[in-house]
Write a protein that holds these residues in place. Structure first.
Motif, PDB file in Angstrom:
ATOM      1  N   LEU A 254       0.314  -3.151 -11.644  1.00 47.26           N
ATOM      2  CA  LEU A 254      -1.082  -2.172 -11.827  1.00 47.26           C
ATOM      3  C   LEU A 254      -2.011  -2.786 -10.162  1.00 47.26           C
ATOM      4  CD1 LEU A 254      -1.776   0.032 -12.723  1.00 47.26           C
ATOM      5  CD2 LEU A 254      -3.353  -1.256 -14.107  1.00 47.26           C
ATOM      6  N   ILE A 255      -2.555  -1.597  -9.837  1.00 46.90           N
ATOM      7  CA  ILE A 255      -2.753  -2.241  -8.514  1.00 46.90           C
ATOM      8  C   ILE A 255      -4.002  -0.425  -8.920  1.00 46.90           C
ATOM      9  CG2 ILE A 255      -3.476  -2.232  -5.909  1.00 46.90           C
ATOM     10  CD1 ILE A 255      -0.622  -2.998  -5.546  1.00 46.90           C
ATOM     11  N   SER A 256      -5.446  -1.045  -9.412  1.00 46.64           N
ATOM     12  CA  SER A 256      -6.087  -0.356  -9.348  1.00 46.64           C
ATOM     13  C   SER A 256      -7.689  -0.513  -8.052  1.00 46.64           C
ATOM     14  CB  SER A 256      -7.217  -0.187 -10.787  1.00 46.64           C
ATOM     15  OG  SER A 256      -7.391  -0.903 -10.905  1.00 46.64           O
ATOM     16  N   GLY A 257      -8.453   0.157  -8.214  1.00 48.50           N
ATOM     17  CA  GLY A 257      -9.032   0.762  -7.634  1.00 48.50           C
ATOM     18  C   GLY A 257      -9.972   1.550  -6.959  1.00 48.50           C
ATOM     19  N   GLN A 258     -11.143   1.838  -6.274  1.00 47.09           N
ATOM     20  CA  GLN A 258     -12.064   2.912  -6.005  1.00 47.09           C
ATOM     21  C   GLN A 258     -11.582   3.757  -4.838  1.00 47.09           C
ATOM     22  OE1 GLN A 258     -16.173   2.393  -5.505  1.00 47.09           O
ATOM     23  NE2 GLN A 258     -16.248   1.172  -7.934  1.00 47.09           N
ATOM     24  N   PRO A 259     -11.229   4.544  -4.384  1.00 49.78           N
ATOM     25  CA  PRO A 259     -11.113   5.823  -3.485  1.00 49.78           C
ATOM     26  C   PRO A 259     -11.029   4.273  -1.667  1.00 49.78           C
ATOM     27  CG  PRO A 259     -12.633   7.339  -4.068  1.00 49.78           C
ATOM     28  CD  PRO A 259     -12.207   5.825  -4.688  1.00 49.78           C
ATOM     29  N   GLY A 260     -10.241   4.147  -1.099  1.00 50.44           N
ATOM     30  CA  GLY A 260      -9.942   3.988  -0.070  1.00 50.44           C
ATOM     31  C   GLY A 260     -10.248   2.152  -0.424  1.00 50.44           C
ATOM     32  N   THR A 261      -9.566   1.325  -0.793  1.00 52.97           N
ATOM     33  CA  THR A 261      -9.972   0.144  -1.561  1.00 52.97           C
ATOM     34  C   THR A 261      -8.186   0.092  -0.809  1.00 52.97           C
ATOM     35  OG1 THR A 261      -9.685   0.746  -3.256  1.00 52.97           O
ATOM     36  CG2 THR A 261     -11.742   0.086  -3.077  1.00 52.97           C
ATOM     37  N   SER A 262      -7.705   0.546  -0.442  1.00 54.60           N
ATOM     38  CA  SER A 262      -6.251  -0.115   0.719  1.00 54.60           C
ATOM     39  C   SER A 262      -5.363  -0.065  -0.936  1.00 54.60           C
ATOM     40  CB  SER A 262      -6.371  -0.977   0.729  1.00 54.60           C
ATOM     41  OG  SER A 262      -6.829  -1.054   2.128  1.00 54.60           O
ATOM     42  N   LYS A 263      -4.930   1.334  -1.870  1.00 55.99           N
ATOM     43  CA  LYS A 263      -4.155   1.030  -2.584  1.00 55.99           C
ATOM     44  C   LYS A 263      -2.926   0.967  -2.088  1.00 55.99           C
ATOM     45  CE  LYS A 263      -6.583   3.409  -5.690  1.00 55.99           C
ATOM     46  NZ  LYS A 263      -7.590   3.876  -5.002  1.00 55.99           N
ATOM     47  N   THR A 264      -2.819   2.456  -1.747  1.00 57.21           N
ATOM     48  CA  THR A 264      -1.674   2.864  -0.712  1.00 57.21           C
ATOM     49  C   THR A 264      -0.928   1.558   0.360  1.00 57.21           C
ATOM     50  OG1 THR A 264      -3.036   4.849  -1.016  1.00 57.21           O
ATOM     51  CG2 THR A 264      -0.697   4.902   0.616  1.00 57.21           C
ATOM     52  N   THR A 265      -1.700   1.642   1.025  1.00 52.49           N
ATOM     53  CA  THR A 265      -1.602   0.491   2.580  1.00 52.49           C
ATOM     54  C   THR A 265      -0.478  -0.807   1.196  1.00 52.49           C
ATOM     55  OG1 THR A 265      -3.402   1.472   3.265  1.00 52.49           O
ATOM     56  CG2 THR A 265      -2.424  -0.845   4.216  1.00 52.49           C
ATOM     57  N   LEU A 266      -1.119  -1.347   0.507  1.00 47.14           N
ATOM     58  CA  LEU A 266      -0.124  -2.147  -0.683  1.00 47.14           C
ATOM     59  C   LEU A 266       0.393  -1.772  -1.034  1.00 47.14           C
ATOM     60  CD1 LEU A 266      -2.916  -4.505  -0.484  1.00 47.14           C
ATOM     61  CD2 LEU A 266      -2.387  -4.634  -3.331  1.00 47.14           C
ATOM     62  N   GLY A 267       1.127  -0.050  -1.153  1.00 48.12           N
ATOM     63  CA  GLY A 267       2.078  -0.282  -2.023  1.00 48.12           C
ATOM     64  C   GLY A 267       3.517  -0.075  -0.734  1.00 48.12           C
ATOM     65  N   ALA A 268       2.262   0.365   0.290  1.00 49.76           N
ATOM     66  CA  ALA A 268       3.660   0.722   1.401  1.00 49.76           C
ATOM     67  C   ALA A 268       3.916  -0.740   1.386  1.00 49.76           C
ATOM     68  CB  ALA A 268       2.486   1.629   2.360  1.00 49.76           C
ATOM     69  N   ALA A 269       3.134  -1.729   1.796  1.00 51.89           N
ATOM     70  CA  ALA A 269       3.454  -2.969   2.086  1.00 51.89           C
ATOM     71  C   ALA A 269       5.001  -3.634   1.433  1.00 51.89           C
ATOM     72  CB  ALA A 269       1.895  -4.517   2.220  1.00 51.89           C
ATOM     73  N   PHE A 270       4.411  -2.817  -0.372  1.00 53.39           N
ATOM     74  CA  PHE A 270       5.757  -3.475  -1.344  1.00 53.39           C
ATOM     75  C   PHE A 270       7.547  -2.794  -0.928  1.00 53.39           C
ATOM     76  CE2 PHE A 270       7.286  -2.428  -5.313  1.00 53.39           C
ATOM     77  CZ  PHE A 270       8.369  -4.017  -5.727  1.00 53.39           C
ATOM     78  N   VAL A 271       7.299  -0.959  -0.334  1.00 50.17           N
ATOM     79  CA  VAL A 271       8.527  -0.796  -0.230  1.00 50.17           C
ATOM     80  C   VAL A 271       8.972  -1.310   0.749  1.00 50.17           C
ATOM     81  CG1 VAL A 271       7.989   1.022  -1.685  1.00 50.17           C
ATOM     82  CG2 VAL A 271       6.857   1.510   0.785  1.00 50.17           C
ATOM     83  N   ALA A 272       8.268  -1.161   2.292  1.00 48.66           N
ATOM     84  CA  ALA A 272       8.366  -2.093   3.229  1.00 48.66           C
ATOM     85  C   ALA A 272       9.044  -3.089   3.216  1.00 48.66           C
ATOM     86  CB  ALA A 272       7.117  -2.130   4.122  1.00 48.66           C
ATOM     87  N   ALA A 273       8.551  -4.227   2.237  1.00 53.05           N
ATOM     88  CA  ALA A 273       8.462  -5.381   1.792  1.00 53.05           C
ATOM     89  C   ALA A 273      10.250  -5.653   1.363  1.00 53.05           C
ATOM     90  CB  ALA A 273       8.031  -7.091   0.885  1.00 53.05           C
ATOM     91  N   ALA A 274      10.649  -4.968   0.687  1.00 53.80           N
ATOM     92  CA  ALA A 274      11.625  -4.905  -0.405  1.00 53.80           C
ATOM     93  C   ALA A 274      12.897  -3.593   0.364  1.00 53.80           C
ATOM     94  CB  ALA A 274      11.668  -3.321  -1.318  1.00 53.80           C
TER      95      ALA A 274
END
Lengths: 572, 100
Positions: A278-298
């Protein structure tokens, strides 16, 4: 024909309805001989269940009879055409649809019998070799009886007749519970029949929420819960019908990279395969970026990855993260990655759940990101969002899919870290992204709140985004704080200057020593030369001595010879 | 409904068909009630034809009648009315026969 699709449980023989979810919650189907009552308010799907059961029977090569007391044959077929299986009812020669609505326009004088009805049903069922009989809107017939006891007796008669002939009978009827002025003709029937399904619908946020419940299924195990029900072009669905079997969860040992090298290091090598992050954070804290990095790595590892976004369109995400050096387009093109955008307000929670399950079934991802999962809370019927989420987590766990959920936390949330705090207890790893506002700056920070089975660092780290990707900066503990942004850079440059100074100092020391060595070496050289000179001098000196000694001897000899001229020769 | 003009259910003058199921008590009661009402009435109605749905269930589909006893009244212009029940309500039956 009547033996098809039946199973026996404690003497009760069930017949599969062919509706997967319904067969799941009833543990095998409805009674193979006897009546099942489906009650509910108008428009909650009673007729559809009947039609779908019939269509499934036709698909299995069985026959069926559908009789409606409310609609004409054409109306029924038109209704059925809205479903994928609808045309089957129209085309099959094993499907008999009887128009019973003429009862509605009739007048009544005294009680009546239904033996004629049974005779007709028997005729039709034999003609199509039917196993299922559906009497749709039976209340239209029964409310014409003078007293409800007669109606109850006749339902009993219908039930006995079905048991005797081994027909599965589905009776549907309106349940008018709120209106007490009108006698409820189905009241006594509920006590009499052994199988009763209750359908209901409520409006939540102006959206229709359908519910399904097995009110009664005598003599057999069944799921008694009120379950969410959906109707789409496939017919009825009970998204939560499938039971959760924890034994099938594969044990996880393998670590998967998150796509951020430093984060993997903090997490002792990454997240476990099949785990939930679970990655939680306020708007703009780069949650999506972390998710994108994860799928890109996969995708980079050659795995299949699915990114479901409730926030942005697929193309936006691809474009945005590309500026951070995360390439999603290549794995999308190669088929390793799929990015799917959904609008949370567009559907009920259950519909989202069904759609996500369908996507998972179809794409079979190894890694899944739902960004943000908290969007489900915004969709209609959000009270069941946690249920949907929990079921989804159970699905990914049992299938060994590594899941990353992001969650938007509100700025004014006193705890500040998660609105999906419920989900955080289910997650194996919980990463919190925050803004640290200090010295006129807003810096992103990342901390690992928990990570099961991992010796992880408890320190908050600064996260920086650049065209080179995501970096986690070194931690600068300063008193009780961790320095970030300019403070970190300042601290960094201070440290750099100190190191430079130390380096220079050391260099100077080395040079000094070297100079000393040279000087000493010169002294050594000088001493050596002196030594040699002294040695030569010594040699020369001893040579002189010998010369002198020899001179002295000769002198003595000559003296002796002079003293004894006759004996001088003796001495020699 | 499923009838053609040449059908026997579409006669020149008002006709009656009583649908019964075997010797069921209600069917028998209906039979007697109808006979008595027709004897009393001065209406120009032919004696009722009886159809036993246990013997001819296909007639139920043809006429759209699934409960018994049922009295079907077809007038000269083909209009149909059905009265279900054992016809025990004399007044109701007379009104029905007189097409009131």
């Amino acid at each position: 024909m009547k033996d098809t699709g039946t199973i026996a449980e404690h003497g009760l023989v069930k017949r599969a309805t062919g509706i997967h979810d319904l067969d799941t919650v009833t543990h095998g189907g409805l009674p193979a001989g006897g009546a099942t009552l489906v009650i509910g308010e108008p428009g909650c799907g009673k007729t559809i269940i009947g039609l779908q059961i019939l269509a499934s029977a036709l698909a299995r090569g069985e026959g069926g009879v559908f009789m409606s007391f409310e609609e004409s044959r054409d109306q029924i077929l038109r209704n059925a055409d809205a479903f994928r299986w609808g045309p089957r009812l129209r085309e099959s020669s094993r499907c008999e649809i009887i128009d019973g609505q003429s009862m509605r326009r009739a007048e009544f004088s005294g009680a009546f019998d239904i033996d004629g009805l049974l005779a007709v049903l028997d005729l039709c069922a034999r003609r199509v070799e039917g196993t299922w009989i559906v009497l749709d809107g039976i209340d239209q017939l029964l409310r014409r009886q003078l007293d409800s006891q007669t109606a109850i007796d006749q339902i009993a008669q219908l039930n006995d007749w079905c048991i005797e002939h081994e027909y599965s009978l589905l009776l549907t009827g309106k349940h008018i519970s709120s209106d007490r002025t009108q006698p409820d003709y189905l009241n006594g029937i509920e006590f009499m029949l052994s199988t009763i399904l209750v359908l209901s619908s409520t409006l939540v946020d102006k959206r229709l929420n359908r519910r399904f419940r097995i009110a009664k299924y005598r003599g057999t195990r069944h799921n008694p819960d009120e379950l969410a029900m959906l109707i789409d072009d496939g017919g009825i669905h009970l998204p939560y019908a499938d039971p959760f079997i924890p034994e099938t969860i594969p044990a996880a040992g393998e670590r998967l990279g998150t796509g951020i090298e430093r984060l993997d290091k903090i997490l002792d090598g990454g997240v476990y395969r099949g785990s939930i992050t679970l990655i939680s954070g306020q708007p703009g804290t780069s949650k999506t970026t972390l998710g994108a990095a994860f799928v890109a790595a996969a995708a980079g590892r050659g795995e299949r990855a699915l990114l479901i976004s409730f926030d942005e369109f697929a193309r936006q995400i691809v474009r945005n993260v590309a500026t951070l050096g995360i390439d999603l387009q290549t794995p999308i093109d190669s088929g390793h990655l799929r990015v799917v955008a959904r609008a949370s307000w567009d559907a009920l929670v259950e519909e989202h759940y069904m759609a996500l399950l369908a996507l998972i079934d179809e794409f079979q991802p190894d890694c899944l990101v739902i960004d943000p999962a908290s969007a489900l809370l915004k969709s209609s019927g959000a009270d069941s969002a946690f249920l949907a989420l929990e079921r989804l987590l159970a699905v990914t766990r049992t299938r060994g899919i590594t899941l990353m959920l992001t969650s938007l936390s509100e700025a004014d949330d006193p705890f500040g870290e998660s609105t999906l705090s419920h989900a955080s207890t289910l997650a194996d790893t919980w990463i919190v992204l925050r803004y640290q506002v200090k010295g006129g700056e807003r810096n992103r920070s990342l901390s690992v709140v928990k990570s099961r089975g991992t010796a992880h660092s408890n320190q908050v780290r600064e996260m920086t985004l650049s065209p080179q990707g995501i970096e986690l900066a070194d931690v600068y503990p300063y008193g009780s704080e961790v320095l970030m942004g300019t403070a970190r850079i300042q601290k960094e440059s201070e440290e750099f200057a100190l190191r430079q100074r130390q380096l220079k100092e050391r260099l100077r020391q080395q040079q000094r020593l070297e100079r000393e060595i040279d000087k000493t070496r010169a002294l050594v050289q000088q001493g050596q030369e002196e030594l040699e000179r002294l040695q030569e001098e010594l040699i020369a000196e001893s040579h002189d001595q010998k010369e002198v000694d020899r001179g002295v001897d000769q002198h003595q000899d000559s003296v002796i010879q002079r003293r004894n001229p006759g004996q001088g020769g003796l001495a020699q | 409904m499923n009838l053609t003009p040449a059908d026997d259910a579409h006669p020149k003058r008002t006709s009656l068909i009583l649908f019964v199921t075997g010797e069921a008590p209600r069917s028998r009661r209906a039979h007697h009630s109808l006979s008595a009402a027709l004897d009393d009435s001065s209406l120009d109605i032919a004696p009722a034809r009886e159809i036993d749905l246990l013997r001819e269930p296909q007639q139920a589909i043809r006429f759209g009648i699934f409960a018994t006893p049922a009295l079907l009244r077809i007038d000269a212009s083909g209009n149909r009315r059905v009265l279900y029940g054992d016809l025990s309500d004399e007044r109701r039956l007379k009104d029905f026969l007189a097409a009131l």
